[in-house]
Design a protein around this motif. Structure first.
Motif, PDB file in Angstrom:
ATOM      1  N   GLU A 163      15.103  -3.055   5.218  1.00 52.78           N
ATOM      2  CA  GLU A 163      15.080  -1.629   5.560  1.00 52.78           C
ATOM      3  C   GLU A 163      13.639  -1.140   5.760  1.00 52.78           C
ATOM      4  N   THR A 164      12.737  -1.577   4.852  1.00 51.18           N
ATOM      5  CA  THR A 164      11.333  -1.199   4.985  1.00 51.18           C
ATOM      6  C   THR A 164      10.740  -1.745   6.271  1.00 51.18           C
ATOM      7  N   MET A 165      11.050  -2.987   6.590  1.00 47.95           N
ATOM      8  CA  MET A 165      10.514  -3.594   7.796  1.00 47.95           C
ATOM      9  C   MET A 165      11.104  -2.956   9.054  1.00 47.95           C
ATOM     10  N   ALA A 166      12.359  -2.522   8.962  1.00 52.10           N
ATOM     11  CA  ALA A 166      12.971  -1.839  10.105  1.00 52.10           C
ATOM     12  C   ALA A 166      12.273  -0.504  10.354  1.00 52.10           C
ATOM     13  N   GLN A 167      11.904   0.167   9.277  1.00 50.90           N
ATOM     14  CA  GLN A 167      11.173   1.429   9.402  1.00 50.90           C
ATOM     15  C   GLN A 167       9.818   1.204  10.071  1.00 50.90           C
ATOM     16  N   LEU A 168       9.129   0.170   9.630  1.00 53.68           N
ATOM     17  CA  LEU A 168       7.828  -0.120  10.213  1.00 53.68           C
ATOM     18  C   LEU A 168       7.969  -0.583  11.664  1.00 53.68           C
ATOM     19  N   ARG A 169       9.053  -1.305  11.966  1.00 51.26           N
ATOM     20  CA  ARG A 169       9.296  -1.737  13.346  1.00 51.26           C
ATOM     21  C   ARG A 169       9.439  -0.527  14.265  1.00 51.26           C
ATOM     22  N   ARG A 170      10.151   0.477  13.795  1.00 46.39           N
ATOM     23  CA  ARG A 170      10.307   1.685  14.610  1.00 46.39           C
ATOM     24  C   ARG A 170       8.958   2.360  14.837  1.00 46.39           C
ATOM     25  N   LYS A 171       8.127   2.407  13.785  1.00 52.24           N
ATOM     26  CA  LYS A 171       6.823   3.053  13.915  1.00 52.24           C
ATOM     27  C   LYS A 171       5.933   2.295  14.899  1.00 52.24           C
ATOM     28  N   LEU A 172       5.990   0.967  14.858  1.00 55.15           N
ATOM     29  CA  LEU A 172       5.113   0.166  15.709  1.00 55.15           C
ATOM     30  C   LEU A 172       5.601   0.073  17.154  1.00 55.15           C
ATOM     31  N   ILE A 173       6.904  -0.016  17.321  1.00 52.08           N
ATOM     32  CA  ILE A 173       7.462  -0.246  18.656  1.00 52.08           C
ATOM     33  C   ILE A 173       7.898   1.053  19.326  1.00 52.08           C
ATOM     34  N   ASP A 174       8.622   1.889  18.578  1.00 48.29           N
ATOM     35  CA  ASP A 174       9.187   3.096  19.188  1.00 48.29           C
ATOM     36  C   ASP A 174       8.203   4.271  19.215  1.00 48.29           C
ATOM     37  N   HIS A 175       7.484   4.455  18.116  1.00 46.42           N
ATOM     38  CA  HIS A 175       6.681   5.665  17.977  1.00 46.42           C
ATOM     39  C   HIS A 175       5.210   5.487  18.346  1.00 46.42           C
ATOM     40  N   LYS A 176       4.694   4.288  18.214  1.00 47.65           N
ATOM     41  CA  LYS A 176       3.247   4.079  18.294  1.00 47.65           C
ATOM     42  C   LYS A 176       2.621   4.561  19.614  1.00 47.65           C
ATOM     43  N   PRO A 177       3.196   4.220  20.771  1.00 41.08           N
ATOM     44  CA  PRO A 177       2.537   4.655  22.021  1.00 41.08           C
ATOM     45  C   PRO A 177       2.336   6.166  22.105  1.00 41.08           C
ATOM     46  N   ALA A 178       3.379   6.926  21.764  1.00 43.17           N
ATOM     47  CA  ALA A 178       3.260   8.387  21.822  1.00 43.17           C
ATOM     48  C   ALA A 178       2.261   8.889  20.790  1.00 43.17           C
ATOM     49  N   MET A 179       2.279   8.309  19.597  1.00 48.18           N
ATOM     50  CA  MET A 179       1.372   8.744  18.551  1.00 48.18           C
ATOM     51  C   MET A 179      -0.076   8.384  18.879  1.00 48.18           C
ATOM     52  N   TYR A 180      -0.283   7.237  19.510  1.00 47.70           N
ATOM     53  CA  TYR A 180      -1.629   6.879  19.951  1.00 47.70           C
ATOM     54  C   TYR A 180      -2.187   7.961  20.874  1.00 47.70           C
ATOM     55  N   ARG A 181      -1.365   8.406  21.810  1.00 44.51           N
ATOM     56  CA  ARG A 181      -1.842   9.424  22.753  1.00 44.51           C
ATOM     57  C   ARG A 181      -2.128  10.736  22.026  1.00 44.51           C
ATOM     58  N   TYR A 182      -1.256  11.112  21.106  1.00 43.16           N
ATOM     59  CA  TYR A 182      -1.438  12.354  20.346  1.00 43.16           C
ATOM     60  C   TYR A 182      -2.770  12.319  19.591  1.00 43.16           C
ATOM     61  N   TRP A 183      -3.007  11.249  18.833  1.00 43.01           N
ATOM     62  CA  TRP A 183      -4.225  11.166  18.033  1.00 43.01           C
ATOM     63  C   TRP A 183      -5.462  10.997  18.915  1.00 43.01           C
ATOM     64  N   ALA A 236       0.815  -1.213   0.000  1.00 37.10           N
ATOM     65  CA  ALA A 236       0.000   0.000   0.000  1.00 37.10           C
ATOM     66  C   ALA A 236       0.852   1.269   0.000  1.00 37.10           C
ATOM     67  N   THR A 237       2.082   1.172   0.466  1.00 37.28           N
ATOM     68  CA  THR A 237       2.990   2.324   0.453  1.00 37.28           C
ATOM     69  C   THR A 237       3.981   2.231  -0.699  1.00 37.28           C
ATOM     70  N   ARG A 238       3.674   1.302  -1.633  1.00 35.40           N
ATOM     71  CA  ARG A 238       4.472   1.130  -2.854  1.00 35.40           C
ATOM     72  C   ARG A 238       5.931   0.820  -2.529  1.00 35.40           C
ATOM     73  N   ARG A 239       6.110  -0.068  -1.586  1.00 36.55           N
ATOM     74  CA  ARG A 239       7.456  -0.444  -1.170  1.00 36.55           C
ATOM     75  C   ARG A 239       7.613  -1.951  -1.206  1.00 36.55           C
ATOM     76  N   GLU A 240       8.832  -2.357  -1.393  1.00 35.92           N
ATOM     77  CA  GLU A 240       9.142  -3.771  -1.291  1.00 35.92           C
ATOM     78  C   GLU A 240       9.367  -4.109   0.186  1.00 35.92           C
ATOM     79  N   PRO A 241       8.938  -5.276   0.637  1.00 36.37           N
ATOM     80  CA  PRO A 241       9.136  -5.653   2.051  1.00 36.37           C
ATOM     81  C   PRO A 241      10.581  -6.027   2.350  1.00 36.37           C
ATOM     82  N   THR A 242      11.484  -5.065   2.095  1.00 31.39           N
ATOM     83  CA  THR A 242      12.908  -5.284   2.338  1.00 31.39           C
ATOM     84  C   THR A 242      13.205  -5.151   3.827  1.00 31.39           C
TER      85      THR A 242
END
Length: 309
Positions: free
Chosen positions: A256-276, A248-254
């Motif tokens: 590097e791509t999975m590492a980016q998503l890992r950061r979003k899910l593990i590192d960023h998600k809690p803070a972003m959940y509270r923000y939204w 959906a983001t026009r990316r290959e599941p490389t």
């Protein structure tokens, strides 16, 4: 036929305007066509009476002397100045309504607290435009010097601009107080910057909706069956989600791509959940303030898969 002349006392009786006020208008140039008797007394004519009536009407509408001077000098139309005044009044009414809501909330308790008073201060001192500007300034600081998608800031502002109603609820007032404090927190600003650097704005919404339509029922069924996110079923749903997100983001599941998503899910998600969550509460969208159990389950499953990648 000689035009009739009126003394200032006669004009006062006819118009209901005190003599002192008429002298003030004359001294300010709002009544420039003034003659005087041999003894030095002010004289007014029929046109002056009309002008006095117009001045009174415009003053009653709340217009200032400069605006009235522009109308009398035909530099601006009455319609223009009244439209401007109406906009000012409506803004004041909306602002006062928000203040009244905060005071009303404070008076629900037998003894208002410092938190109640902070709500009043918040409503008194900030308009919605100023709240939007606070978000904009925060996003400017986040994006400054960071490798961020150029469209990220505009998208974030559109999605999170606060728009409090005229009579906000106590929860909405509290949400703004917490959000405004969050925006000033260095740790949150750093988390938002890292999240922005990992964000992908070019999402194929239709394709991602198809992914959601496939995985959400599976997650719901797994939860009802008592299956944990780390179960084989959870891992299968997580892999489908991760691969769908990449497509959906026009990316290959490389890696590097999975590492980016890992950061979003593990590192960023809690803070972003509270923000939204706070933004959703502010804008009267309580259904969006917290993630559904299905999404929490999927996120946990995906985080486990990504942690092992």
């Amino acid at each position: 036929m000689t035009a009739r002349a009126y003394t200032i006392g006669q004009v006062s009786r006819l118009s209901g305007v005190p003599v002192r006020r008429l002298r003030f208008y004359a001294d300010k140039g709002l009544l420039p066509r003034i003659d005087r008797t041999d003894a030095g007394y002010r004289l007014f004519d029929e046109e002056d009476l009309v002008r006095v009536g117009l001045i009174v009407a415009l003053r009653d509408a709340g217009l200032g002397l400069e605006a009235i001077r522009e109308v009398l000098g035909r530099r601006r139309s009455i319609r223009d100045v009244l439209s401007l005044r109406l906009a000012e009044i409506e803004t004041q009414i909306a602002s006062q309504s928000r203040v009244a809501s905060a005071i009303r909330t404070a008076l629900r308790s037998s003894e208002p607290t410092s938190d109640d008073l902070r709500r009043i201060w918040t409503m008194t001192n900030l308009s919605n435009a100023e709240r939007v500007e606070a978000i904009r300034s925060f996003l400017d600081e986040v994006a400054d010097g960071a490798d961020v998608d150029p469209s990220w800031k505009g998208w974030m502002l559109r999605m999170s601009a606060p728009n409090l109603p005229e009579d906000p609820s106590p929860d909405q007032l509290d949400a703004w107080i917490e959000l405004s404090a969050l925006l000033k927190t260095p740790d949150f600003k750093d988390r938002m910057r890292r999240n922005a650097q990992d964000s992908v704005i070019g999402l194929d919404v239709e394709l991602f909706q198809q992914v959601q339509a496939s995985i959400l029922p599976k997650a719901k069924s797994a939860i009802e069956s008592g299956l944990e996110p780390g179960s084989p079923e959870g891992r299968a749903v997580a892999k489908e989600y991760l691969e769908g997100w990449a497509r959906a983001t026009r990316r290959e599941p490389t890696p590097e791509t999975m590492a980016q998503l890992r950061r979003k899910l593990i590192d960023h998600k809690p803070a972003m959940y509270r923000y939204w969550s706070l933004v959703a509460t502010l804008n009267g969208l309580p259904g969006r303030s917290t993630p559904t159990p299905e999404w929490l389950w999927i996120d946990r499953a995906a985080a486990m898969v990504l942690a092992e990648a």
